[in-house]
Design an enzyme around this catalytic site. Sequence first.
Site, PDB file in Angstrom:
ATOM      1  N   ALA A 135       6.054  16.851  11.081  1.00 48.97           N
ATOM      2  CA  ALA A 135       4.752  16.883  11.756  1.00 48.97           C
ATOM      3  C   ALA A 135       4.744  15.931  12.930  1.00 48.97           C
ATOM      4  CB  ALA A 135       3.657  16.512  10.765  1.00 48.97           C
ATOM      5  N   ASP A 287       9.569   7.510   0.556  1.00 45.50           N
ATOM      6  CA  ASP A 287      10.093   7.800   1.894  1.00 45.50           C
ATOM      7  C   ASP A 287       9.871   6.584   2.796  1.00 45.50           C
ATOM      8  OD1 ASP A 287      11.357   9.389   3.741  1.00 45.50           O
ATOM      9  OD2 ASP A 287       9.548  10.410   4.402  1.00 45.50           O
TER      10      ASP A 287
END
EC number: 2.7.-.-
Length: 544
Positions: A135, A287
Site C-alpha cells: 500500500a 513486521d
Amino acid sequence: MTPSELKRLYQITRVKLEYGLDELIPEHDLAKFPRLARKALFWVKNKHPEKELGHRMRLALQELGPVWIKFGQMMSTRRDLFPPHIADQLALLQDRVSPFAGHLAKKHIELALGGPVEEWFDDFDIECLASASIAQVHTAKLKESGREVVLKVIRPDIRPVIDADIKLMFRMARLLAKAVPEARRLKPVEVVAEYEKTLIDELDLRREAANAMQLRRNFENSEELYVPEVIPDLSSKNLMVSERIYGIQVSDIEGLINNGTNMKLLAERGVTVFFTQVFRDSFFHADMHPGNVFVQYSHPENPQWIGLDCGIVGTLNADDKRYLAENLLAFFNRDYRKVAQLHVDSGWVPADTNVQEFEFAIRMVCEPIFAKPLCDISFGHVLLNLFNTARRYNMEVQPQLVLLQKTLLYVEGLGRQLYPQLDLWETAKPFLEKWMAQQVGPQAVVNSIKERAPFWAEKLPELPELLYDNLKNSKHLSRKVEHLYEGYRQTKRQHATGQFMFGIGATFIVCSSILYVNDNPLISSGVGGLGLLAWLLSWRTYRA
C-alpha cells in the site's frame, strides 16, 4: 508446471539475470549446474553493470513485486549477516518503493469512501507520504476537527501478482519436498501456506485496523510503545485512516543521536516490548522492520517506540509460550540436557530421539559460541547452528513459530543497529525468569484464582442445589451398583454350576468309552447318555 507458472519463473530468472544477481551464486559443487546454465543463457545480459550489487538487488526485488520486497525488507535488518552496501540499499525497500500515481490513489480512496475526498478531508496531498510493497500513504486533515491523519490505500491490481508468485512457490515447495527427502522436515508447503496467509491478510486493511486497535489497547499509557489511533468509521477493506504521527525513523541513527536519544535504553526497550507482546499478551507485531518503527521526538532521555503497519501479527498458544520460554532460559543457563528434553516433550523432534546424543550435539555446537562475551553473540547465528544440528535428528519446522522467529531476528537486527553493545540475553533473561515464576510459582495460583473468580461467583448460588443433586444421584448410583453386583454374583454362581456339570458330563463320556472297549455296550450307552444329559444341563446353565 502450468504455462503461467513457467512464464512467471522465466520472468523471475530474467529479472535476476538482467540485474546481475548471478554473482550471488556461491562457489560450490551444487552450484555447478546453475553456473553452467547462466553461461548458456548468453542472451540475458547484465543491463546494469555500472551499479553496485546492493543497488541492483534492491531494484530487482522491487521489480519482482511484493512477495520479493517483503523478503528484502527482512534481509535489510540483518546487518550482522549482510555488508553495509547491501543492507543500506535493501533498507530503502521499507518505505521507498516506487509509488503508483496519486490520482489513481485518490480514485481508489473515493471508491472506498463512497464519495469525493473533499467531503471528509481537507488538504489532501496527491503526493504520497510513503510507499511500500502492499500500500501507500497520503496525508490529509479531518474536515470536522482539522486533525492531521494519514490515509493508507491498497495498491491496485496487486492480488494477481501475489497469487501468481505464491502459486509458483507452492509448486517449488512440493517439488522440493518430493525430490529432497531431507527437506520434508522443513515443511516447505506449510511454510509457504503460512506466508500466503500473512500476505493475503495484509490486503484487508480492516484486519490491520483491528490489529492496531488491539495493540494500542495492550500498551495504553505505556512509556515503551505507542500505537497511532485508528479512525474506524472511515476505514474499510481497501482504506485505513489513522492519526498522523511525527517521529524519527529508527534507522536514522544520526537523527536519533542528534536528538539526544538514550540509545541503550531505546534498544533494550525494543527487546522488552517484543517479549511483552509475546509472553504477556500472546499478540505480537510481526513486521517490525525499520520502515514500520519510529521514535518519539519528545523525552529523548526516556525514548518511546512508535509502531506502525500492524498488518502482520502473530499469536502463540499457552503450550508454545511455555516451551519457548523454558528453551530460552535453558540456553541462557547452558542447560543443554533440558533443551534436548524440551524439544522431545514439545514434539519438535521425534519421541524416539536419543536425548543424551541430542544433548551432546547441542553442547558441541553451543559451547564454542558461548565462549565469547554474550554481547558479541548473535542470536541469529545461534539459531542457525542449532537448526543445522537438529537436522540430523529430524527436527520439523513449526509453522506457528515462523513469524516469531522472523520477528526476533528483526528485533535483534534493530537493537544492534541502535546500540551495537546490546546484550539481548541479559535484557531478555530477567523478563523470562519473571514470567516463568508467574506461571509456576505461588503467584500463578493467585492469578489463576483471580482469573476464575467470576466463574465461581456465578456458580456459587447454584452450589446447594448442585450438592443436593449430587447426593441424590450418588444414592441412586449406589443402589444401581448393588444391583449390578448382585447380578454379577448370580452369574458367577451359574457359571460355576455349569462348569461342574460339564466336568461330570466329561467324566461319564470317558467312562462310557472305557465300558464300550471292554464289551459292555448296553452299560456304555447308559453312561454316555448320562454324560450327554450333564453337558445339556451345563449348556442351559450358561445360557440362563
